[in-house]
Design a protein around this motif. Structure first.
Motif, short mmCIF file in Angstrom:
data_model
loop_
_atom_site.label_atom_id
_atom_site.label_comp_id
_atom_site.label_asym_id
_atom_site.label_seq_id
_atom_site.Cartn_x
_atom_site.Cartn_y
_atom_site.Cartn_z
N TYR A 87 0.61 -1.22 -0.06
CA TYR A 87 0.04 0.00 -0.02
C TYR A 87 0.98 1.02 -0.01
CZ TYR A 87 -3.24 3.41 1.55
OH TYR A 87 -4.14 4.69 1.59
N ILE A 88 1.90 1.21 0.88
CA ILE A 88 2.82 2.33 0.78
C ILE A 88 3.38 2.49 -0.37
CG2 ILE A 88 5.00 3.21 2.19
CD1 ILE A 88 4.20 1.68 4.58
N TYR A 89 3.88 1.64 -0.95
CA TYR A 89 4.77 1.68 -2.30
C TYR A 89 3.67 2.20 -3.46
CZ TYR A 89 7.24 0.04 -6.80
OH TYR A 89 7.86 0.04 -7.73
N ARG A 90 2.43 1.88 -3.40
CA ARG A 90 1.57 2.23 -4.21
C ARG A 90 1.06 3.91 -4.16
NH1 ARG A 90 -0.58 -2.93 -3.71
NH2 ARG A 90 -2.21 -1.83 -2.38
N ASN A 91 0.90 4.24 -2.66
CA ASN A 91 0.06 5.33 -2.51
C ASN A 91 0.98 6.35 -1.63
OD1 ASN A 91 -2.82 4.48 -3.38
ND2 ASN A 91 -2.12 2.78 -2.19
N ILE A 92 1.94 6.25 -1.19
CA ILE A 92 2.71 7.39 -0.14
C ILE A 92 3.98 7.52 -0.67
CG2 ILE A 92 3.12 7.59 2.18
CD1 ILE A 92 1.09 5.77 3.08
N SER A 93 4.45 8.49 -0.90
CA SER A 93 5.64 8.72 -1.09
C SER A 93 6.39 9.05 0.00
CB SER A 93 5.83 10.14 -2.27
OG SER A 93 7.20 10.48 -2.52
N CYS A 94 7.44 8.71 0.37
CA CYS A 94 8.17 8.69 1.65
C CYS A 94 9.80 8.57 1.31
CB CYS A 94 7.29 7.81 2.62
SG CYS A 94 7.59 6.06 2.42
N ASP A 95 10.47 9.03 2.37
CA ASP A 95 11.86 8.76 2.49
C ASP A 95 12.27 7.68 3.38
OD1 ASP A 95 12.55 11.32 1.19
OD2 ASP A 95 11.10 12.02 2.59
N ILE A 96 11.63 7.40 4.28
CA ILE A 96 11.83 6.35 5.28
C ILE A 96 10.73 5.61 5.90
CG2 ILE A 96 13.19 5.77 7.51
CD1 ILE A 96 14.63 8.60 7.19
N ILE A 97 10.67 4.53 6.03
CA ILE A 97 9.54 3.90 6.77
C ILE A 97 10.29 3.14 7.98
CG2 ILE A 97 7.95 1.59 6.75
CD1 ILE A 97 8.11 1.82 3.57
N ASN A 98 9.63 3.32 9.18
CA ASN A 98 10.20 2.92 10.54
C ASN A 98 9.20 1.89 10.99
OD1 ASN A 98 11.84 3.67 13.42
ND2 ASN A 98 9.71 2.91 13.61
N ILE A 99 9.64 0.45 11.27
CA ILE A 99 9.02 -0.50 11.51
C ILE A 99 9.42 -1.10 12.89
CG2 ILE A 99 7.97 -2.91 10.94
CD1 ILE A 99 8.87 -2.23 7.96
N SER A 100 8.72 -0.59 13.87
CA SER A 100 8.99 -1.06 15.40
C SER A 100 8.23 -2.31 15.65
CB SER A 100 8.72 -0.06 16.42
OG SER A 100 9.73 1.14 15.99
N ALA A 101 8.22 -3.21 14.84
CA ALA A 101 7.70 -4.34 14.78
C ALA A 101 8.13 -5.64 13.99
CB ALA A 101 6.24 -4.22 14.61
N GLY A 102 7.80 -6.66 13.95
CA GLY A 102 8.10 -7.78 12.82
C GLY A 102 7.41 -8.72 12.94
N VAL A 103 7.62 -9.85 11.96
CA VAL A 103 7.05 -10.97 11.87
C VAL A 103 8.16 -12.20 12.38
CG1 VAL A 103 5.87 -12.76 10.72
CG2 VAL A 103 5.36 -10.31 10.13
N VAL A 104 7.85 -12.86 13.16
CA VAL A 104 8.69 -14.02 13.56
C VAL A 104 8.75 -15.19 12.86
CG1 VAL A 104 9.42 -15.66 15.52
CG2 VAL A 104 9.16 -13.17 16.09
N SER A 105 7.59 -15.87 12.50
CA SER A 105 7.16 -16.88 11.69
C SER A 105 6.63 -16.35 10.28
CB SER A 105 6.36 -17.90 12.32
OG SER A 105 6.11 -19.00 11.48
N CYS A 106 7.53 -16.33 9.41
CA CYS A 106 7.45 -15.52 8.21
C CYS A 106 6.97 -16.49 7.05
CB CYS A 106 8.34 -14.59 7.53
SG CYS A 106 8.09 -13.59 6.14
N ASP A 107 5.73 -16.73 6.66
CA ASP A 107 5.32 -17.82 5.63
C ASP A 107 5.31 -17.10 4.20
OD1 ASP A 107 3.21 -16.05 6.07
OD2 ASP A 107 1.75 -17.81 6.63
N GLU A 108 5.71 -16.01 4.25
CA GLU A 108 5.53 -15.39 2.73
C GLU A 108 6.87 -14.56 2.46
OE1 GLU A 108 1.90 -14.49 0.56
OE2 GLU A 108 1.17 -13.84 2.82
N LYS A 109 7.93 -15.11 2.62
CA LYS A 109 9.40 -14.42 2.66
C LYS A 109 9.37 -13.84 1.35
CE LYS A 109 11.74 -17.24 6.09
NZ LYS A 109 10.56 -18.51 5.91
N ASN A 110 9.23 -14.41 0.28
CA ASN A 110 9.56 -14.06 -1.24
C ASN A 110 8.81 -12.72 -1.22
OD1 ASN A 110 11.49 -15.74 -1.71
ND2 ASN A 110 10.20 -17.07 -2.92
N ARG A 111 7.56 -12.88 -1.12
CA ARG A 111 6.72 -11.63 -1.20
C ARG A 111 7.13 -10.31 -0.51
NH1 ARG A 111 0.62 -11.19 1.08
NH2 ARG A 111 -0.12 -8.98 0.26
#
Length: 594
Positions: A87-111
């Motif tokens: 969504y950000i890629y399509r709709n928001i022009s930005c310089d930085i994305i801060n992600i203070s979170a994450g996914v531990v068990s990732c079932d779509e790594k390629n995506r």
């Protein structure tokens, strides 16, 4: 400077929200299995408000754009994370994305990896925090994301270290910070979530100074890092030569598995050999349903080394060497060198040192490695199946190979770890040779860490399923000698983190003992025993020699034991000699993980 904060949103009563005239923002969330978007989301947790406020405090000349992916203390899953970044890629022009979170068990790594690469390609820098609990987390671990981690060390202000072997990971000292949360209430905040804003502000300053690309930002961070933070780069050992045509010696238990599963090998077996004292020479190695070829087992001492084969597959020979007073391994090493043959040895032969010079050889082993400072445990995104048992000689490896054949024939992408030294000959991805004459040298947590590296290596191939098999028993049958303590089996189970198990049992296992094993397997992790397979080998103990022999179980005894198993356990019960065993087990596995 536009900074997207991918977190729990922004509280409308916070000072930052009032300064921004913020009345609600974008939220990406999942409901009834579907990802949805709404545009009036506010922070109901406080975490996102604290993170956004910290970034604004550290770098005031920025515009904060909150995007909510965390709600009611529930972390985002892979689908939500991917959708938010898309969504950000399509709709928001930005310089930085801060992600203070994450996914531990990732079932779509390629995506997830692909969308991160697309964002970086358009010069959006992603800063992501690692999991506070010490697990590998996504997208922080990606080489196109600046991953940040915290340690409780007393480092100088602004000091940080670069993680060795990782392109863009950095470690900072954790500290407590007072930050506004819901309704501007002040909270004491700490953890990796609040290191990410420090790095985000640092990256914002670098961008404002002209370091516009990911590569430029990383190069500058590398130059500012005070030191390297030690890390191990795992390398999975593979057979370093191609086998086209091989001989097999001796014709023992581990080699009979090769004989019965030649169709799973990527090469031709020229013939099987043994010593005349074994009683096997001259016997016919019958074909099987998977391999119609029959071969007569030949005398190894009469082998013509100029015959048309390129590799010797050498099993364990220490018992026969000791009985005969000859070093059979050393003899074979010299003959392979003399005739230009490759050697695959089930036993660790590295101690022969200079005698191996000029020889193409491979032996599976797992060495002890120095423990690094940067330790992250991987949690598989793919489902993990374990094949375990109540004892030895139950056909656990045979079941693994049977399931391998069936899963591959149905088009599944299978990753597999084998504990038999021959595992890689069948195309298995990793080998952990912990059985007879084990060449696994790490112990305790070091062993668990090695196994976790292997699981990570396989999971990063994006398989549909990961499978591993154990050796011998799973829990102690009784309190006795050293052989009664299944320590290495426990390490394997801890390291592989199975979601489901198939339990192999023998007629000498009591119902109470089987119950203890099931309780253990389902209690170590949140796992489930999904089936029981009865070995049809009947054990005959010899009191005169303190040993045992095996014979095929009679149909009457088999049926009686299977009825008893069915009465005690609400599980599907199979016998190892069932005609449709692997077809039925595969159906069960697919149904369970669907």
């Amino acid at each position: 400077m536009k900074i997207v904060v991918l977190d729990s949103g922004l509280n409308i009563n916070s000072s930052l929200a009032k300064e921004m005239n913020f009345n609600g923002g974008v939220e990406i969330y999942e409901e009834e299995g579907k990802v949805k978007i709404r545009y009036d989301a506010i922070d109901d947790l406080g975490h996102g408000t604290s993170v956004a406020s910290y970034i604004k405090k550290l770098y005031s000349e920025c515009e904060i754009i909150p995007v909510k992916i965390i709600s009611n203390n529930m972390l985002a899953n892979t689908n939500v994370m991917c959708t938010a970044l898309e969504y950000i890629y399509r709709n928001i022009s930005c310089d930085i994305i801060n992600i203070s979170a994450g996914v531990v068990s990732c079932d779509e790594k390629n995506r997830l990896h692909n969308i991160c690469k697309l964002l970086v390609k358009r010069n959006t820098i992603i800063v992501a925090a690692y999991d506070n609990g010490g697990a590998v987390s996504f997208p922080a671990t990606f080489d196109c994301v600046i991953g940040v981690d915290g340690v409780r060390e007393k480092w100088a202000t602004n000091q940080f270290k670069k993680v060795q072997h990782n392109i863009s990971d950095y470690v900072f000292a954790l500290k407590e910070t007072r930050l506004p949360s819901l309704d501007d209430q002040i909270e004491i905040c700490s953890g990796n979530s609040f290191i990410a804003p420090i790095v985000t502000a640092k990256v914002a300053r670098l961008i404002s100074m002209g370091h516009n690309t990911f590569e430029q930002v990383v190069a500058q961070l590398d130059s500012e890092a005070s030191a390297l933070y030690s890390n191990r780069k795992y390398i999975n050992r593979q057979i370093p030569f191609k086998i086209n045509r091989a001989i097999v010696f001796p014709y023992n238990k581990e080699m009979r598995v090769i004989a019965h599963n030649e169709d799973l090998l990527g090469f031709i077996i020229h013939n099987y050999f043994d010593l005349k004292y074994s009683g096997n020479v001259g016997k016919i190695k019958l074909g099987s349903e998977n391999n119609a070829n029959t071969k007569i087992i030949r005398d190894f001492d009469a082998l013509d080394w100029s015959e048309n084969f390129d590799t010797v597959i050498l099993g364990h020979t220490s018992i026969m060497s000791n009985a005969l007073g000859r070093n059979i391994e050393f003899e074979i090493i010299n003959m392979c060198k003399k005739y230009g043959k490759q050697l695959f040895s089930c036993h660790d032969i590295r101690f022969y040192n200079d005698s191996l010079n000029g020889l193409k050889y491979y032996c599976p082993y797992v060495d002890i490695n120095p423990k690094p400072e940067f330790i992250k445990m991987h949690v598989a995104g793919a489902p993990v199946l374990g094949i375990v048992g109540t004892g030895g000689n139950q056909g656990k490896f045979t079941i693994q190979l049977g399931l391998r054949r069936e899963l591959l024939s149905r088009g599944y992408n299978l990753a597999q770890l084998g504990t038999e030294p021959t595992a890689q000959l069948f195309g298995m991805d990793c080998v952990y040779p912990m059985g007879h004459e084990s060449s696994v040298y790490p112990k305790g947590f070091d062993a668990v860490l090695e196994l976790n590296h292997m699981m990570s290596y396989m999971d990063n191939k994006n398989p549909d399923i990961i499978m591993f098999g154990n050796q011998a028993n799973t829990v102690p049958f009784h309190v006795g000698g050293p052989q009664d303590y299944p320590v290495v089996q426990h390490e394997l189970i801890l390291g592989c983190q199975a979601d489901a198990y198939i339990l192999c049992v023998s007629e000498d296992a009591t119902m109470q003992y089987i119950k203890r094993i099931i309780s253990y397997l389902e209690g170590v992790y949140n796992s489930k025993v999904i089936a029981v397979v009865l070995s049809t080998l009947s054990t005959k103990y010899r009191w005169s020699t303190v040993s045992s022999g095996y014979s095929e179980m009679s149909p009457c005894i088999k049926d009686k034991f299977m009825i008893e198993l069915a009465q005690n356990f609400n599980l599907p019960i199979f016998a190892l000699n069932d005609e449709n065993l692997y077809y039925d087990l595969t159906d069960l596995i697919i149904e369970f993980f669907s």
